[in-house]
Design a protein around this motif. Structure first.
Motif: not given
Length: 216
Positions: A11-15, A17-18, A43-45, A59-62
């Motif tokens: 969730g932290a990685y997603g936040l 990236a956002a 750009t993200q992966q 998965g481990t996030g983004v």
């Protein structure tokens, strides 16, 4: 069911990236009217997946991998190849308009009118050479004819001096832009070596300078 730290990390990685995406979007909006600015996107992966107890991978996030400019280098090259032609004909159009102004054409007091009046009075006198009024008319038209060409010659000489001065200014402008491009190349190289990312703002500035240079 309580989430583990693993899910919190995803969730932290997603936040993150956002948040990065929001920053880039804000920057795009702020620079809407900035000349030469290229819109940017992140750009993200997906993060590296991990084994999931024998039932596949989890998965481990983004991860944000960079910030790229939306700009087509192929189109830039094509535009830069055509801009010298545009610049050439723009200058020709402007300068020929000035030359037209020097000759006073088209008008009722320009070259055509002066030329026709002179030869009409010469033709009239040839028919009746002894008539005084026709001699006076010819003399007046000869005087106007001479004054017109003297004035035109002076104007063209001044026009030539102005053009020489303008050429000098253009050479100075080319030299200034060339030095600026040299400096930008150094800054881009250093910035990208040390940051590991693209120096987008500096690249925009470099291409804006090339835009200007290509029109001269």
């Amino acid at each position: 069911m309580r989430a583990s730290f693993f899910e919190f990390n995803i969730g932290a990685y997603g936040l993150f990236a956002a948040q990065q995406g929001l920053s880039v979007t804000s920057n795009n909006i702020t620079n809407t009217n900035t000349v030469g600015y290229s819109r940017q996107v992140i750009t993200q992966q997906a993060g590296k997946a991990l084994p999931n107890a024998g039932i596949g991978m989890v998965g481990t996030g983004v991860n944000v991998t960079g910030i790229e400019r939306i700009r087509n280098s192929y189109l830039d090259t094509k535009i830069w190849a055509q801009k010298p032609i545009l610049g050439e004909y723009r200058v020709k159009s402007e300068q020929l308009a000035l030359v037209e102004g020097v000759f006073g054409e088209p008008s009722e007091v320009g070259f055509t009118a002066i030329f026709n009046d002179f030869f009409d009075s010469l033709d009239d006198l040839s028919k009746i050479p002894d008539e005084g009024e026709r001699k006076v008319a010819l003399m007046q038209n000869m005087k106007s004819f001479t004054q017109y060409f003297n004035s035109t010659a002076s104007s063209l000489e001044k026009y030539q001096r102005d053009l020489n001065f303008e050429v000098t200014n253009k050479v100075d402008e080319i030299n200034i832009i060339s030095r600026r491009l040299e400096s930008l190349n150094k800054q881009i190289y250093q910035a990208e070596i040390y940051s590991g990312g693209m120096a987008n703002a500096l690249r925009d500035e470099r291409e804006l300078q090339i835009d200007r240079l290509s029109e001269i």
